[in-house]
Enzyme design. Structure first.
Site, PDB file in Angstrom:
ATOM      1  N   SER A 178       0.823  -1.218   0.000  1.00 20.68           N
ATOM      2  CA  SER A 178       0.000   0.000   0.000  1.00 20.68           C
ATOM      3  C   SER A 178       0.857   1.268   0.000  1.00 20.68           C
ATOM      4  O   SER A 178       1.857   1.366   0.717  1.00 20.68           O
ATOM      5  CB  SER A 178      -0.886  -0.012   1.249  1.00 20.68           C
TER       6      SER A 178
ATOM      7  N   ILE B 183       3.435  11.228   4.414  1.00 20.77           N
ATOM      8  CA  ILE B 183       2.401  11.562   3.419  1.00 20.77           C
ATOM      9  C   ILE B 183       1.099  11.948   4.123  1.00 20.77           C
ATOM     10  O   ILE B 183       0.369  12.822   3.661  1.00 20.77           O
ATOM     11  CB  ILE B 183       2.174  10.360   2.463  1.00 20.77           C
ATOM     12  N   GLY B 184       0.803  11.288   5.225  1.00 17.47           N
ATOM     13  CA  GLY B 184      -0.408  11.636   5.980  1.00 17.47           C
ATOM     14  C   GLY B 184      -1.674  11.085   5.367  1.00 17.47           C
ATOM     15  O   GLY B 184      -2.742  11.694   5.448  1.00 17.47           O
ATOM     16  N   LEU B 185      -1.544   9.898   4.738  1.00 12.55           N
ATOM     17  CA  LEU B 185      -2.707   9.185   4.198  1.00 12.55           C
ATOM     18  C   LEU B 185      -3.465   9.981   3.144  1.00 12.55           C
ATOM     19  O   LEU B 185      -4.693   9.875   3.026  1.00 12.55           O
ATOM     20  CB  LEU B 185      -3.639   8.741   5.343  1.00 12.55           C
TER      21      LEU B 185
ATOM     22  N   CYS C 189      -3.319   4.707  12.056  1.00 13.19           N
ATOM     23  CA  CYS C 189      -4.030   5.939  11.707  1.00 13.19           C
ATOM     24  C   CYS C 189      -4.386   6.686  12.978  1.00 13.19           C
ATOM     25  O   CYS C 189      -4.688   6.063  14.000  1.00 13.19           O
ATOM     26  CB  CYS C 189      -5.338   5.621  10.993  1.00 13.19           C
TER      27      CYS C 189
ATOM     28  N   ASN D 288       4.267  -2.208   9.012  1.00  9.85           N
ATOM     29  CA  ASN D 288       4.144  -0.851   8.494  1.00  9.85           C
ATOM     30  C   ASN D 288       5.456  -0.113   8.836  1.00  9.85           C
ATOM     31  O   ASN D 288       6.380  -0.720   9.386  1.00  9.85           O
ATOM     32  CB  ASN D 288       2.922  -0.169   9.129  1.00  9.85           C
TER      33      ASN D 288
ATOM     34  N   GLY E 148       8.823  -5.152   4.373  1.00  4.43           N
ATOM     35  CA  GLY E 148       9.875  -4.328   4.964  1.00  4.43           C
ATOM     36  C   GLY E 148      11.191  -4.485   4.239  1.00  4.43           C
ATOM     37  O   GLY E 148      11.919  -5.453   4.475  1.00  4.43           O
TER      38      GLY E 148
ATOM     39  N   GLY F 282       7.446  -2.750  -1.188  1.00  6.55           N
ATOM     40  CA  GLY F 282       7.025  -1.352  -1.028  1.00  6.55           C
ATOM     41  C   GLY F 282       7.973  -0.360  -1.675  1.00  6.55           C
ATOM     42  O   GLY F 282       7.971  -0.167  -2.895  1.00  6.55           O
TER      43      GLY F 282
HETATM   44  C1  FMN Z   1       5.513   6.730   0.419  1.00  2.31           C
HETATM   45  C2  FMN Z   1       4.855   5.645   1.207  1.00  2.31           C
HETATM   46  C3  FMN Z   1       3.472   5.653   1.390  1.00  2.31           C
HETATM   47  C4  FMN Z   1       2.847   4.653   2.136  1.00  2.31           C
HETATM   48  N1  FMN Z   1       1.489   4.677   2.278  1.00  2.31           N
HETATM   49  C5  FMN Z   1       0.868   3.688   2.962  1.00  2.31           C
HETATM   50  C6  FMN Z   1      -0.542   3.686   3.085  1.00  2.31           C
HETATM   51  O1  FMN Z   1      -1.256   4.546   2.546  1.00  2.31           O
HETATM   52  N2  FMN Z   1      -1.113   2.688   3.810  1.00  2.31           N
HETATM   53  C7  FMN Z   1      -0.379   1.698   4.397  1.00  2.31           C
HETATM   54  O2  FMN Z   1      -0.963   0.804   5.025  1.00  2.31           O
HETATM   55  N3  FMN Z   1       0.970   1.663   4.276  1.00  2.31           N
HETATM   56  C8  FMN Z   1       1.601   2.643   3.582  1.00  2.31           C
HETATM   57  N4  FMN Z   1       2.973   2.612   3.440  1.00  2.31           N
HETATM   58  C9  FMN Z   1       3.755   1.543   4.118  1.00  2.31           C
HETATM   59  C10 FMN Z   1       4.155   0.425   3.128  1.00  2.31           C
HETATM   60  O3  FMN Z   1       3.026  -0.211   2.578  1.00  2.31           O
HETATM   61  C11 FMN Z   1       5.056  -0.615   3.822  1.00  2.31           C
HETATM   62  O4  FMN Z   1       4.351  -1.217   4.881  1.00  2.31           O
HETATM   63  C12 FMN Z   1       6.339  -0.014   4.390  1.00  2.31           C
HETATM   64  O5  FMN Z   1       6.827   0.992   3.530  1.00  2.31           O
HETATM   65  C13 FMN Z   1       7.431  -1.052   4.614  1.00  2.31           C
HETATM   66  O6  FMN Z   1       7.756  -1.720   3.429  1.00  2.31           O
HETATM   67  P1  FMN Z   1       8.972  -1.292   2.456  1.00  2.31           P
HETATM   68  O7  FMN Z   1      10.185  -1.163   3.300  1.00  2.31           O
HETATM   69  O8  FMN Z   1       9.065  -2.376   1.433  1.00  2.31           O
HETATM   70  O9  FMN Z   1       8.582   0.010   1.847  1.00  2.31           O
HETATM   71  C14 FMN Z   1       3.618   3.611   2.706  1.00  2.31           C
HETATM   72  C15 FMN Z   1       5.010   3.592   2.502  1.00  2.31           C
HETATM   73  C16 FMN Z   1       5.628   4.581   1.766  1.00  2.31           C
HETATM   74  C17 FMN Z   1       7.120   4.521   1.581  1.00  2.31           C
END
Ligand code: FMN
Length: 315
Positions: free
Chosen positions: A22, A72-74, A131, A193, A244, A266
């Site tokens: 996400s 980003i703040g959702l 959240c 997350n 992660g 991600g």
């Molecule tokens: C720019 C950005 C935006 C994200 N937005 C969301 C989100 O809207 N909802 C959510 O559940 N996780 C969000 N995540 C978290 C990722 O889905 C993931 O759990 C986290 O980045 C760890 O994985 P990664 O190291 O592969 O990025 C966001 C991550 C990044 C970097």
């Protein structure tokens, strides 16, 4: 050798165990010329709330060694625009669509999911509990085990589709949260997350993010994420999506070995949008070259003295 890559969650079959995480793949319709989404196990959408959200003011991204911070703040288009503008395209894809939901009250989580249930083309839900809970002064739902359980209990009767709760690592024992959501009827958990982090610009003596702190992601968090998945897998019998810092097939296989039943990619999508498809192919290749006919056989197959690793102090 033919390798089985698919797996079931509830009554839904996923063609492989690699999803895009996400917030790192938009709503699935933006980077189709760079990657074939039909080769993924699933797309997890950006978090959706009831109303559109602008998110936090800039600067809301900062690069860090082996990772990035975001606040980003959702920010998102809201569930109504998603249904009208994004879902028709997503329905044309062969891959599974998991809609991620974010909300500022338990009722909002329920309203968003109930509305989505009235539309075709969605195969499951991932609930982002990291959240701000407006009712409790903006503290994250996900750091309170009772609120996390309550959200799951309230959502479970609203859908027959897979219900995945995405847990925050910013707690002492993630396994306590995983156990609570399992008991409340969740089908799976996503771990992890982002971790709370911070970066400072020493020239201006200011924080690099407008919100001061933000969420750390990318390869920097992979060892932490692995340890969290391992902890949850050892203490709770529930399917886990490992997330992660995954950038390669070997990274993903590490997560499968410690107990994840599937993985999500991600931050790597920002660097290399095709990585997730190559990771899926790489996992199948690893299984084949090791004489393993089902990727599922890798799940939790780590050879380790588990008792020692969990109980011993390591410092
Ligand atoms: C720019 C950005 C935006 C994200 N937005 C969301 C989100 O809207 N909802 C959510 O559940 N996780 C969000 N995540 C978290 C990722 O889905 C993931 O759990 C986290 O980045 C760890 O994985 P990664 O190291 O592969 O990025 C966001 C991550 C990044 C970097």
């Amino acid at each position: 050798m033919t390798v089985k890559t698919s797996f079931m969650l509830r009554h839904v079959e996923f063609q492989n165990r690699v999803f895009v995480a996400s917030g790192t793949f938009g709503y699935g319709d933006e980077i189709n010329d760079l990657v074939d989404p039909n080769k993924l196990g699933g797309i997890v959408t950006k978090s959706l709330s009831w109303k559109p959200r602008d998110g936090n003011p800039p600067r809301r991204i900062a690069e860090t060694p082996s990772g990035m911070l975001n606040s980003i703040g959702l920010a998102n288009i809201g569930v109504h625009t998603f249904i009208e503008k994004k879902l028709p395209f997503l329905r044309t894809l062969k891959t599974r669509i998991i809609v991620n939901i974010a909300a500022s009250s338990v009722q909002e989580y329920c309203d968003v999911l109930a509305l989505l249930e009235r539309h075709d083309g969605i195969h499951g839900y991932e609930i982002n509990v990291s959240c701000p809970n407006v009712k409790e002064g903006g503290l994250s739902f996900g750091t309170n085990v009772d609120r996390t359980r309550e959200i799951t209990e309230r959502l479970r009767p609203l859908t027959e589709k897979p219900l995945i709760i995405k847990l925050t690592p910013n707690v002492t024992h993630m396994s306590e949260f995983a156990r609570a959501v399992k008991d409340a009827g969740a089908d799976a958990v996503s771990c992890i997350n982002t971790l709370v982090g911070m970066a400072v610009d020493v020239r201006t003596r200011t924080p690099r993010l407008s919100t001061v702190t933000g969420g750390l992601s990318g390869p920097a968090i992979k060892p932490i994420a692995l340890a969290k998945v391992f902890e949850v897998a050892k203490s709770v019998d529930i399917p886990i999506f490992g997330i992660g810092g995954i950038t390669t097939a070997d990274d993903a296989i590490e997560f499968l070995l410690v107990g994840a039943c599937a993985v999500q990619v991600g931050t790597t999508n920002f660097v290399d949008p095709g990585a997730s498809v190559r990771i899926a192919e790489g996992i199948a290749g690893y299984a084949s070259s090791n004489g393993i006919d089902d990727v599922g056989k890798l799940v939790g197959s780590l050879k380790a003295d588990v008792k020692a690793s969990v109980l011993q102090t390591w410092l």
